[in-house]
Design an enzyme around this catalytic site. Sequence first.
Site, PDB file in Angstrom:
ATOM      1  N   ASP A  33       2.986 -14.189   2.492  1.00  0.00           N
ATOM      2  CA  ASP A  33       3.021 -12.790   2.948  1.00  0.00           C
ATOM      3  C   ASP A  33       3.669 -12.764   4.332  1.00  0.00           C
ATOM      4  O   ASP A  33       3.393 -13.616   5.176  1.00  0.00           O
ATOM      5  CB  ASP A  33       1.585 -12.247   3.022  1.00  0.00           C
ATOM      6  N   LEU A  35       3.240 -10.398   6.412  1.00  0.00           N
ATOM      7  CA  LEU A  35       2.326  -9.596   7.245  1.00  0.00           C
ATOM      8  C   LEU A  35       2.985  -8.318   7.779  1.00  0.00           C
ATOM      9  O   LEU A  35       2.554  -7.786   8.798  1.00  0.00           O
ATOM     10  CB  LEU A  35       1.722 -10.444   8.388  1.00  0.00           C
ATOM     11  N   ILE A  53       9.617 -12.984   0.934  1.00  0.00           N
ATOM     12  CA  ILE A  53      10.187 -13.308  -0.387  1.00  0.00           C
ATOM     13  C   ILE A  53      11.714 -13.246  -0.375  1.00  0.00           C
ATOM     14  O   ILE A  53      12.358 -13.724  -1.298  1.00  0.00           O
ATOM     15  CB  ILE A  53       9.638 -12.402  -1.517  1.00  0.00           C
ATOM     16  N   ALA A  75       4.190  -8.306  -3.410  1.00  0.00           N
ATOM     17  CA  ALA A  75       4.932  -8.008  -2.173  1.00  0.00           C
ATOM     18  C   ALA A  75       5.923  -6.867  -2.370  1.00  0.00           C
ATOM     19  O   ALA A  75       6.851  -6.976  -3.176  1.00  0.00           O
ATOM     20  CB  ALA A  75       5.662  -9.252  -1.693  1.00  0.00           C
ATOM     21  N   TYR A 142      10.934   4.755  -4.645  1.00  0.00           N
ATOM     22  CA  TYR A 142       9.900   3.723  -4.818  1.00  0.00           C
ATOM     23  C   TYR A 142       9.704   3.392  -6.302  1.00  0.00           C
ATOM     24  O   TYR A 142       9.769   2.234  -6.719  1.00  0.00           O
ATOM     25  CB  TYR A 142       8.578   4.201  -4.185  1.00  0.00           C
ATOM     26  N   PHE A 170      -2.272   2.872 -11.642  1.00  0.00           N
ATOM     27  CA  PHE A 170      -2.302   4.261 -11.192  1.00  0.00           C
ATOM     28  C   PHE A 170      -2.820   4.206  -9.741  1.00  0.00           C
ATOM     29  O   PHE A 170      -2.351   3.349  -9.005  1.00  0.00           O
ATOM     30  CB  PHE A 170      -3.061   5.114 -12.212  1.00  0.00           C
ATOM     31  N   PHE A 209      -1.401  18.342   0.525  1.00  0.00           N
ATOM     32  CA  PHE A 209       0.050  18.532   0.407  1.00  0.00           C
ATOM     33  C   PHE A 209       0.385  19.248  -0.892  1.00  0.00           C
ATOM     34  O   PHE A 209       0.525  18.632  -1.943  1.00  0.00           O
ATOM     35  CB  PHE A 209       0.764  17.173   0.428  1.00  0.00           C
TER      36      PHE A 209
HETATM   37  N1  LIG Z   1      -1.922   1.070  -3.614  1.00  0.00           N
HETATM   38  C1  LIG Z   1      -1.647   1.662  -4.763  1.00  0.00           C
HETATM   39  O1  LIG Z   1      -2.263   2.665  -5.119  1.00  0.00           O
HETATM   40  C2  LIG Z   1      -0.597   1.089  -5.695  1.00  0.00           C
HETATM   41  C3  LIG Z   1      -0.371   1.755  -6.914  1.00  0.00           C
HETATM   42  C4  LIG Z   1       0.605   1.214  -7.769  1.00  0.00           C
HETATM   43  C5  LIG Z   1       1.284   0.052  -7.455  1.00  0.00           C
HETATM   44  N2  LIG Z   1       1.034  -0.566  -6.264  1.00  0.00           N
HETATM   45  C6  LIG Z   1       1.763  -1.806  -5.979  1.00  0.00           C
HETATM   46  O2  LIG Z   1       0.827  -2.845  -5.753  1.00  0.00           O
HETATM   47  C7  LIG Z   1       1.318  -3.770  -4.794  1.00  0.00           C
HETATM   48  C8  LIG Z   1       0.294  -3.950  -3.694  1.00  0.00           C
HETATM   49  O3  LIG Z   1      -0.006  -2.679  -3.111  1.00  0.00           O
HETATM   50  P1  LIG Z   1      -1.018  -2.572  -1.889  1.00  0.00           P
HETATM   51  O4  LIG Z   1      -1.604  -1.201  -1.909  1.00  0.00           O
HETATM   52  O5  LIG Z   1      -1.926  -3.743  -1.877  1.00  0.00           O
HETATM   53  O6  LIG Z   1       0.005  -2.635  -0.683  1.00  0.00           O
HETATM   54  P2  LIG Z   1      -0.065  -3.455   0.679  1.00  0.00           P
HETATM   55  O7  LIG Z   1       1.007  -2.934   1.563  1.00  0.00           O
HETATM   56  O8  LIG Z   1      -1.453  -3.475   1.207  1.00  0.00           O
HETATM   57  O9  LIG Z   1       0.322  -4.935   0.201  1.00  0.00           O
HETATM   58  C9  LIG Z   1       1.640  -5.395   0.094  1.00  0.00           C
HETATM   59  C10 LIG Z   1       1.715  -6.730   0.803  1.00  0.00           C
HETATM   60  O10 LIG Z   1       3.028  -7.270   0.644  1.00  0.00           O
HETATM   61  C11 LIG Z   1       3.442  -7.813   1.878  1.00  0.00           C
HETATM   62  N3  LIG Z   1       4.911  -7.804   1.857  1.00  0.00           N
HETATM   63  C12 LIG Z   1       5.728  -6.725   1.808  1.00  0.00           C
HETATM   64  N4  LIG Z   1       7.019  -7.113   1.767  1.00  0.00           N
HETATM   65  C13 LIG Z   1       7.023  -8.468   1.792  1.00  0.00           C
HETATM   66  C14 LIG Z   1       8.027  -9.465   1.760  1.00  0.00           C
HETATM   67  N5  LIG Z   1       9.326  -9.129   1.729  1.00  0.00           N
HETATM   68  N6  LIG Z   1       7.664 -10.761   1.788  1.00  0.00           N
HETATM   69  C15 LIG Z   1       6.365 -11.111   1.840  1.00  0.00           C
HETATM   70  N7  LIG Z   1       5.366 -10.227   1.880  1.00  0.00           N
HETATM   71  C16 LIG Z   1       5.676  -8.915   1.844  1.00  0.00           C
HETATM   72  C17 LIG Z   1       2.814  -6.921   2.928  1.00  0.00           C
HETATM   73  O11 LIG Z   1       2.701  -7.535   4.197  1.00  0.00           O
HETATM   74  C18 LIG Z   1       1.451  -6.630   2.301  1.00  0.00           C
HETATM   75  O12 LIG Z   1       0.496  -7.596   2.674  1.00  0.00           O
HETATM   76  C19 LIG Z   1       2.651  -3.216  -4.309  1.00  0.00           C
HETATM   77  O13 LIG Z   1       3.684  -3.889  -5.004  1.00  0.00           O
HETATM   78  C20 LIG Z   1       2.596  -1.749  -4.711  1.00  0.00           C
HETATM   79  O14 LIG Z   1       3.872  -1.235  -4.964  1.00  0.00           O
HETATM   80  C21 LIG Z   1       0.113  -0.085  -5.380  1.00  0.00           C
HETATM   81  O1  LIG Z   2      -3.051  13.334   3.392  1.00  0.00           O
HETATM   82  C1  LIG Z   2      -2.805  13.405   2.179  1.00  0.00           C
HETATM   83  C2  LIG Z   2      -2.404  12.288   1.411  1.00  0.00           C
HETATM   84  C3  LIG Z   2      -2.135  12.481   0.069  1.00  0.00           C
HETATM   85  N1  LIG Z   2      -2.247  13.688  -0.499  1.00  0.00           N
HETATM   86  C4  LIG Z   2      -1.966  13.874  -1.923  1.00  0.00           C
HETATM   87  O2  LIG Z   2      -2.856  13.055  -2.640  1.00  0.00           O
HETATM   88  C5  LIG Z   2      -2.222  12.558  -3.830  1.00  0.00           C
HETATM   89  C6  LIG Z   2      -2.322  11.050  -3.839  1.00  0.00           C
HETATM   90  O3  LIG Z   2      -1.497  10.552  -2.788  1.00  0.00           O
HETATM   91  P1  LIG Z   2      -1.534   9.022  -2.320  1.00  0.00           P
HETATM   92  O4  LIG Z   2      -0.590   8.899  -1.181  1.00  0.00           O
HETATM   93  O5  LIG Z   2      -2.945   8.597  -2.106  1.00  0.00           O
HETATM   94  O6  LIG Z   2      -1.002   8.230  -3.579  1.00  0.00           O
HETATM   95  P2  LIG Z   2       0.336   8.400  -4.425  1.00  0.00           P
HETATM   96  O7  LIG Z   2      -0.067   9.042  -5.730  1.00  0.00           O
HETATM   97  O8  LIG Z   2       1.394   9.069  -3.647  1.00  0.00           O
HETATM   98  O9  LIG Z   2       0.825   6.910  -4.618  1.00  0.00           O
HETATM   99  C7  LIG Z   2      -0.011   5.786  -4.935  1.00  0.00           C
HETATM  100  O10 LIG Z   2      -0.086   5.601  -6.309  1.00  0.00           O
HETATM  101  C8  LIG Z   2       1.150   5.549  -6.957  1.00  0.00           C
HETATM  102  C9  LIG Z   2       0.858   5.351  -8.415  1.00  0.00           C
HETATM  103  O11 LIG Z   2       0.266   6.493  -8.940  1.00  0.00           O
HETATM  104  C10 LIG Z   2       2.085   4.497  -6.331  1.00  0.00           C
HETATM  105  O12 LIG Z   2       2.186   3.316  -6.978  1.00  0.00           O
HETATM  106  C11 LIG Z   2       1.954   4.294  -4.829  1.00  0.00           C
HETATM  107  O13 LIG Z   2       2.310   2.972  -4.412  1.00  0.00           O
HETATM  108  C12 LIG Z   2       0.607   4.527  -4.315  1.00  0.00           C
HETATM  109  O14 LIG Z   2       0.735   4.676  -2.915  1.00  0.00           O
HETATM  110  C13 LIG Z   2      -0.771  13.075  -3.775  1.00  0.00           C
HETATM  111  O15 LIG Z   2      -0.684  14.204  -4.543  1.00  0.00           O
HETATM  112  C14 LIG Z   2      -0.561  13.439  -2.311  1.00  0.00           C
HETATM  113  O16 LIG Z   2       0.339  14.498  -2.100  1.00  0.00           O
HETATM  114  C15 LIG Z   2      -2.633  14.801   0.244  1.00  0.00           C
HETATM  115  O17 LIG Z   2      -2.723  15.910  -0.263  1.00  0.00           O
HETATM  116  N2  LIG Z   2      -2.906  14.611   1.554  1.00  0.00           N
END
Ligand SMILES: NC(=O)c1ccc[n+]([C@@H]2O[C@H](COP(=O)([O-])OP(=O)(O)OC[C@H]3O[C@@H](n4cnc5c(N)ncnc54)[C@H](O)[C@@H]3O)[C@@H](O)[C@H]2O)c1
Ligand SMILES: O=c1ccn([C@@H]2O[C@H](COP(=O)(O)OP(=O)(O)O[C@H]3O[C@H](CO)[C@H](O)[C@H](O)[C@H]3O)[C@@H](O)[C@H]2O)c(=O)[nH]1
Length: 332
Positions: A33, A35, A53, A75, A142, A170, A209
Amino acid sequence: MAKTILVPGGAGFIGSHTLLALKAAGYQPLVLDNLSNGHRDAVLEASFIQGDIRDEALLDQLFQDYPIDAVVHFAAFIEAGESVRDPMKFYDNNVAGSLNLIRAMVRHGVRKMVFSSTAAVYGDSTDAALTEDLPKVPINPYGQTKWAVECMLRDTAAAEGLQAIALRYFNAAGADAEGRLGERHDPETHLIPLVLQAASGQRDAISIFGTDYGTRDGTCIRDYIHVADLATAHVKALQHLFDMDDSDTPSEAGFYDAFNLGNGQGFSVREVVEAAKQVTGVDFAVKEEERRPGDPAVLVADASKARDRLDWKPETPALIDMVAHAWRFMNR
Ligand SMILES: NC(=O)c1ccc[n+]([C@@H]2O[C@H](COP(=O)([O-])OP(=O)(O)OC[C@H]3O[C@@H](n4cnc5c(N)ncnc54)[C@H](O)[C@@H]3O)[C@@H](O)[C@H]2O)c1
Ligand SMILES: O=c1ccn([C@@H]2O[C@H](COP(=O)(O)OP(=O)(O)O[C@H]3O[C@H](CO)[C@H](O)[C@H](O)[C@H]3O)[C@@H](O)[C@H]2O)c(=O)[nH]1
């Protein structure tokens, strides 16, 4: 001997929770990672290497030095809204980074990958519950980057014998039930932690939003899934890939498949706000604002394929429990 699993992005929210599940299942996780968004202290019970990566020489070194059996790849940059403002940043990290990683795997004969994909690949579908075979028409860069990597995995599976599973999460939510880990994005953009920051007084109000979507209360609907349930799905997906070595499938055969991970129940932004008020007992201020660019109105999973083929079942499906776990982590 325990199988070694390279975990790029393992210091992030979902990755760090998955490390605990991998370790509990008998795997040896090795985190890579940079970081950029993760936290060194979120890497528990795993080895850690700081690096990117996109660094080809570093990947060659890692694949030479460690007996890596599979890669669980988290990542990426993750904010849909930011990807609309700065798409090249996302194509560089998410697509070029993954290309570099997959190329290194092919060079070193490492064939198994579980990849973090997203519901954002479906775009603004009007289907009540999304199934994996629906058209992939992302409405933000994205989601487009994640679909591009899925295509890369599918095509490399066919050409090079890669065996890959894309897990389309999701909305990840909640925190480790034992309180060891939680969500620490900085800056935070996700709804549940932001709502809880409003409840704790770290912010004056939560902004909604968009209140003019064609949904039951005008706000966006999402399918929230507990991070520990996502973690378990990775172990199941990995097991599915390793089981292929013991089955009739010729070991040279490539494999690619994708699975939705959600609870199949959608909650509106207003409903999440109400759940947070109930959990915290705080009547915090709520502001109504314009839509955020790149947000689909509704994303709800049909996750029956993961249940049927990966034997995966969420253990913590209730939104109120996810919010409560996140709240406990925030107040640790
Ligand atoms: N959080 C969500 O709701 C959600 C939903 C759908 C998909 N995802 C996917 O799941 C994965 C993890 O999400 P998360 O919420 O844990 O995000 P996060 O940002 O907490 O974790 C991503 C990690 O990847 C590392 N990273 C980023 N670019 C890098 C690189 N080039 N080399 C090495 N490390 C790198 C970051 O430092 C971080 O620790 C992501 O691929 C994201 O797209 C997340
Ligand atoms: O302050 C805020 C933040 C978010 N939202 C709303 O809450 C919903 C959820 O928003 P999030 O930012 O929590 O999550 P997203 O649905 O935008 O996206 C998350 O889930 C997705 C999959 O559904 C992606 O993979 C993405 O990486 C992950 O961040 C959206 O309608 C957004 O507009 C608000 O109204 N106010």
